[in-house]
Write a protein that holds these residues in place. Structure first.
Motif, PDB file in Angstrom:
ATOM      1  N   ILE A 165       0.844  -1.198   0.000  1.00  0.00           N
ATOM      2  CA  ILE A 165       0.000   0.000   0.000  1.00  0.00           C
ATOM      3  C   ILE A 165       0.875   1.243   0.000  1.00  0.00           C
ATOM      4  CG2 ILE A 165      -1.605   1.368   1.413  1.00  0.00           C
ATOM      5  CD1 ILE A 165      -2.849  -1.351   2.276  1.00  0.00           C
ATOM      6  N   GLY A 166       1.942   1.203   0.785  1.00  0.00           N
ATOM      7  CA  GLY A 166       2.866   2.334   0.825  1.00  0.00           C
ATOM      8  C   GLY A 166       3.489   2.612  -0.524  1.00  0.00           C
ATOM      9  N   SER A 189       2.239   1.813  -3.466  1.00  0.00           N
ATOM     10  CA  SER A 189       1.187   2.319  -4.361  1.00  0.00           C
ATOM     11  C   SER A 189       0.846   3.762  -4.039  1.00  0.00           C
ATOM     12  CB  SER A 189      -0.072   1.456  -4.226  1.00  0.00           C
ATOM     13  OG  SER A 189       0.182   0.143  -4.637  1.00  0.00           O
ATOM     14  N   SER A 190       0.768   4.070  -2.750  1.00  0.00           N
ATOM     15  CA  SER A 190       0.449   5.428  -2.325  1.00  0.00           C
ATOM     16  C   SER A 190       1.528   6.400  -2.772  1.00  0.00           C
ATOM     17  CB  SER A 190       0.289   5.465  -0.804  1.00  0.00           C
ATOM     18  OG  SER A 190       0.051   6.772  -0.363  1.00  0.00           O
ATOM     19  N   GLU A 191       2.769   5.995  -2.628  1.00  0.00           N
ATOM     20  CA  GLU A 191       3.882   6.862  -3.035  1.00  0.00           C
ATOM     21  C   GLU A 191       3.850   7.085  -4.542  1.00  0.00           C
ATOM     22  OE1 GLU A 191       8.747   6.990  -2.919  1.00  0.00           O
ATOM     23  OE2 GLU A 191       7.684   5.654  -1.563  1.00  0.00           O
ATOM     24  N   LEU A 240       1.272   6.897  -6.503  1.00  0.00           N
ATOM     25  CA  LEU A 240       0.101   7.702  -6.822  1.00  0.00           C
ATOM     26  C   LEU A 240       0.343   9.171  -6.481  1.00  0.00           C
ATOM     27  CD1 LEU A 240      -2.784   7.575  -7.876  1.00  0.00           C
ATOM     28  CD2 LEU A 240      -3.543   7.157  -5.540  1.00  0.00           C
ATOM     29  N   SER A 241       1.018   9.404  -5.366  1.00  0.00           N
ATOM     30  CA  SER A 241       1.273  10.788  -4.948  1.00  0.00           C
ATOM     31  C   SER A 241       2.211  11.512  -5.895  1.00  0.00           C
ATOM     32  CB  SER A 241       1.840  10.813  -3.521  1.00  0.00           C
ATOM     33  OG  SER A 241       3.168  10.341  -3.500  1.00  0.00           O
ATOM     34  N   VAL A 279      -5.890  14.290  -3.256  1.00  0.00           N
ATOM     35  CA  VAL A 279      -4.682  13.533  -2.943  1.00  0.00           C
ATOM     36  C   VAL A 279      -3.659  14.355  -2.162  1.00  0.00           C
ATOM     37  CG1 VAL A 279      -4.952  11.982  -4.901  1.00  0.00           C
ATOM     38  CG2 VAL A 279      -3.573  14.041  -5.157  1.00  0.00           C
ATOM     39  N   PHE A 295      -1.648  12.672   0.671  1.00  0.00           N
ATOM     40  CA  PHE A 295      -0.724  11.566   0.404  1.00  0.00           C
ATOM     41  C   PHE A 295       0.676  11.812   0.949  1.00  0.00           C
ATOM     42  CE2 PHE A 295      -3.115   9.670  -3.436  1.00  0.00           C
ATOM     43  CZ  PHE A 295      -3.873   8.893  -2.588  1.00  0.00           C
ATOM     44  N   GLU A 309       0.766  10.232   4.348  1.00  0.00           N
ATOM     45  CA  GLU A 309       0.491   8.796   4.439  1.00  0.00           C
ATOM     46  C   GLU A 309       1.728   7.911   4.562  1.00  0.00           C
ATOM     47  OE1 GLU A 309      -2.528   7.685   5.073  1.00  0.00           O
ATOM     48  OE2 GLU A 309      -3.163   9.752   4.922  1.00  0.00           O
TER      49      GLU A 309
END
Length: 101
Positions: free
Chosen positions: A28-29, A31-33, A35-36, A50, A53, A56
C-alpha cells in the motif's frame, strides 16, 4: 502457583497474520507513493483529494514498524519458551540421575 498455557500453533498463526499485514502495508505504501507522484493527480483536478498523500507514507511506515516489531517479539517469545523448555528438561534429567541431555 499459576500455570502459563500457550499454544505454539496459535503463536505461529498470529505471526503469519502479522507478517501478511506488514506485506500488505508495504505494498500500500508503494502504491500510495507512486500515486502521490503521478502528474494526473498532483497537477490535475484531484489535487485537493490527494493532498494528504504526503502524510500517508509516514503513517504507513509507523504501522509497518509496529507490526514488524510485534513479529520479532513473537519470535523472541518462542525462542525463550524453547530455551526454558530445554533447561527444564535438563534439570529433570539431572534430578532423575540421567545427567544433562
Amino acid at each position: 502457583m499459576s500455570e502459563i498455557k500457550y499454544d505454539l500453533d496459535e503463536f505461529a498463526e498470529f505471526y503469519l497474520a502479522l507478517s501478511e499485514i506488514v506485506n500488505d502495508l508495504t505494498e500500500i505504501g508503494k502504491s500510495s507513493e507512486a500515486l502521490s507522484q503521478n502528474n494526473f493527480y498532483v497537477n490535475g483536478a484531484a489535487k485537493k483529494t490527494v493532498g494528504h498523500f504526503d502524510k500517508e507514507p509516514g503513517k504507513l511506515t509507523d504501522l509497518i514498524t509496529h507490526y514488524a516489531r510485534a513479529c520479532r517479539l513473537i519470535v523472541a517469545t518462542l525462542e525463550a519458551v524453547k530455551a526454558d523448555e530445554e533447561a527444564f528438561k535438563s534439570a529433570i534429567a539431572k534430578l532423575q540421575g540421567g545427567g544433562a541431555s
